[in-house]
Write an enzyme that holds these catalytic residues in place. Structure first.
Site, PDB file in Angstrom:
ATOM      1  N   PRO A 174     -10.740 -40.684 -35.750  1.00 60.76           N
ATOM      2  CA  PRO A 174      -9.901 -41.711 -37.580  1.00 60.76           C
ATOM      3  C   PRO A 174      -9.255 -42.493 -36.998  1.00 60.76           C
ATOM      4  O   PRO A 174      -7.956 -41.805 -36.894  1.00 60.76           O
ATOM      5  CB  PRO A 174     -10.387 -41.243 -38.820  1.00 60.76           C
ATOM      6  CG  PRO A 174     -10.591 -39.779 -38.395  1.00 60.76           C
ATOM      7  CD  PRO A 174     -10.248 -39.566 -37.051  1.00 60.76           C
ATOM      8  N   LYS A 185      -9.605 -31.731 -41.653  1.00 65.27           N
ATOM      9  CA  LYS A 185      -8.664 -32.567 -40.264  1.00 65.27           C
ATOM     10  C   LYS A 185      -7.531 -31.814 -41.012  1.00 65.27           C
ATOM     11  O   LYS A 185      -6.759 -32.915 -41.194  1.00 65.27           O
ATOM     12  CB  LYS A 185      -8.506 -34.000 -39.721  1.00 65.27           C
ATOM     13  CG  LYS A 185      -8.158 -34.212 -38.367  1.00 65.27           C
ATOM     14  CD  LYS A 185      -8.710 -35.557 -37.151  1.00 65.27           C
ATOM     15  CE  LYS A 185      -7.652 -35.557 -36.535  1.00 65.27           C
ATOM     16  NZ  LYS A 185      -6.370 -35.499 -36.350  1.00 65.27           N
ATOM     17  N   ASN A 199      -7.782 -31.646 -31.473  1.00 65.76           N
ATOM     18  CA  ASN A 199      -7.521 -32.291 -30.691  1.00 65.76           C
ATOM     19  C   ASN A 199      -5.681 -32.940 -30.659  1.00 65.76           C
ATOM     20  O   ASN A 199      -5.303 -31.816 -30.836  1.00 65.76           O
ATOM     21  CB  ASN A 199      -7.841 -33.684 -32.160  1.00 65.76           C
ATOM     22  CG  ASN A 199      -6.943 -34.529 -32.432  1.00 65.76           C
ATOM     23  OD1 ASN A 199      -6.052 -35.268 -33.251  1.00 65.76           O
ATOM     24  ND2 ASN A 199      -7.186 -35.587 -31.678  1.00 65.76           N
ATOM     25  N   GLY A 200      -5.434 -34.291 -29.518  1.00 68.67           N
ATOM     26  CA  GLY A 200      -4.159 -34.084 -28.999  1.00 68.67           C
ATOM     27  C   GLY A 200      -4.050 -34.282 -27.792  1.00 68.67           C
ATOM     28  O   GLY A 200      -4.038 -33.148 -27.544  1.00 68.67           O
ATOM     29  N   GLY A 201      -3.684 -35.215 -27.254  1.00 71.71           N
ATOM     30  CA  GLY A 201      -3.501 -35.699 -25.965  1.00 71.71           C
ATOM     31  C   GLY A 201      -4.683 -34.994 -24.960  1.00 71.71           C
ATOM     32  O   GLY A 201      -4.442 -34.668 -23.619  1.00 71.71           O
ATOM     33  N   CYS A 214      -2.196 -36.985 -41.077  1.00 75.13           N
ATOM     34  CA  CYS A 214      -1.295 -37.908 -41.210  1.00 75.13           C
ATOM     35  C   CYS A 214       0.185 -37.545 -42.122  1.00 75.13           C
ATOM     36  O   CYS A 214       0.371 -37.735 -42.737  1.00 75.13           O
ATOM     37  CB  CYS A 214      -2.143 -39.095 -41.528  1.00 75.13           C
ATOM     38  SG  CYS A 214      -1.110 -40.284 -41.566  1.00 75.13           S
ATOM     39  N   GLN A 266     -14.044 -40.406 -43.321  1.00 78.05           N
ATOM     40  CA  GLN A 266     -12.109 -40.094 -43.736  1.00 78.05           C
ATOM     41  C   GLN A 266     -11.633 -40.496 -44.645  1.00 78.05           C
ATOM     42  O   GLN A 266     -11.086 -41.648 -45.519  1.00 78.05           O
ATOM     43  CB  GLN A 266     -10.978 -39.599 -42.708  1.00 78.05           C
ATOM     44  CG  GLN A 266     -10.187 -39.135 -43.121  1.00 78.05           C
ATOM     45  CD  GLN A 266      -9.116 -38.844 -41.349  1.00 78.05           C
ATOM     46  OE1 GLN A 266      -8.359 -39.943 -41.154  1.00 78.05           O
ATOM     47  NE2 GLN A 266      -8.972 -37.765 -41.017  1.00 78.05           N
TER      48      GLN A 266
END
Length: 336
Positions: A13, A135, A207-209, A96, A66
């Site tokens: 998202p 998340k 998640n991430g990179g 976030c 979300q």
């Protein structure tokens, strides 16, 4: 219930990016990816223009919604509305770091209140039959990541959460911008892998990179799923490979040119409703990344799609820049 295969690959998202036009286009590129809406607050869901904010095309499925919020009762009420709209999953944002969520005391701020997050999950689970997921980050500010992540994950599991998506970075609520929080805090994939080993029955995505299929396959040896954000958005051609490479399923389209052709009926339909071309084609700017003519394609689309009354011919002409450049590249060199 979320099955591990449901979250094997998903597009993250992303605020201002993963709107309904973006999701429809991404679904053309991959039939198996799980798609997510932009985050919407409980207040917007409960009191806003729901059809405009939450409407989506059935073709987008499986698509998850979300939510942002921190009041269990409001989250339960909003989750019921999400379920009524027909989404496949409702996801709570606990990651976030923007000023907006800090002012509202939700998003990544909730990493500091694991008991409240568990209450939120329980309220949502009690309200709907939909899968409820979270998340989160691995921590915020001065939290010790292992303790922070395991605490919130274990409490969520006790509350009945159906799956976890972990952005494998801390969020620094003080001192870093949201953009910097996507890049500067170091990644700790190993911590998320340890969490999965500790919670083997809970579907967990990372998640991430993560930007390449090789990186995705490597992560899938440790966790159930990978969630990809900017890499999929800025180079959507990546999605054309997902079904074959990660699901052993046929790719729905052969290449980016077919993707544009397949998207044209949707674009024409939306234009007939009064939508602006640029609101749709902004999601296609990275489609031909790395190909000859891609810069001319982007420039033409960016400049001409915003003009009043712009139609699909603008997109077709921009794609023509790529076709022409590729044809020039394939021409034999002149004899010396």
């Amino acid at each position: 219930m979320i099955r591990p295969e449901d979250i094997r690959f998903s597009v993250a998202p992303m605020m201002d990016w993963t709107d309904r036009h973006c999701r429809y286009f991404h679904r053309l590129l991959s039939r198996r990816a799980r798609l997510y809406t932009e985050m919407l607050t409980t207040g917007a869901v409960i009191h806003g223009d729901r059809l405009r904010l939450m409407g989506f095309d059935a073709f987008e499925h499986p698509v998850a919604f979300q939510l942002g919020g921190s009041e269990p009762a409001d989250l339960g009420r909003a989750a019921r509305i999400v379920e009524e709209f027909g989404y496949a999953e409702v996801n709570l944002n606990v990651g976030c770091p923007s000023d907006r969520v800090q002012n509202g005391a939700f998003g990544a701020c909730l990493m500091q209140r694991p008991a409240l997050v568990a209450d939120c999950v329980k309220a949502m689970k009690d309200a709907v039959a939909l899968p409820v997921t979270v998340k989160c980050r691995i921590g915020v500010d001065d939290q010790e990541p292992e303790r922070a992540l395991f605490d919130i994950a274990e409490r969520c599991v006790e509350a009945g959460v159906d799956g976890l998506i972990v952005h494998a970075r801390k969020a620094w609520l003080q001192g870093l911008s949201p953009k910097e929080n996507r890049d500067i805090p170091p990644l700790d994939y190993a911590l998320v892998h340890r969490l999965k080993r500790a919670l083997p029955a809970t579907p967990i995505a990372i998640n991430g990179g993560i930007a390449t299929l090789a990186q995705m396959r490597e992560q899938l040896t440790e966790v159930d799923g990978v969630m990809v954000g900017r890499a999929a958005y800025h180079d959507p051609a990546l999605l054309l490979q997902v079904d074959a490479e990660l699901f052993d399923a046929p790719s729905p389209l052969a290449d980016c040119f077919q993707a544009v052709e397949a998207f044209l009926p949707y674009i024409e339909r939306e234009l007939s409703k009064g939508e602006r071309l640029s609101s749709i084609t902004r999601h296609l700017l990275g489609l031909f990344a790395g190909l000859p003519g891609a810069r001319s394609y982007r420039r033409r689309l960016a400049l001409e799609a915003v003009r009043p009354g712009a139609g699909v011919e603008v997109l077709l002409d921009a794609v023509g820049e790529v076709r022409a450049a590729m044809a020039r590249m394939s021409e034999p060199a002149p004899a010396s």
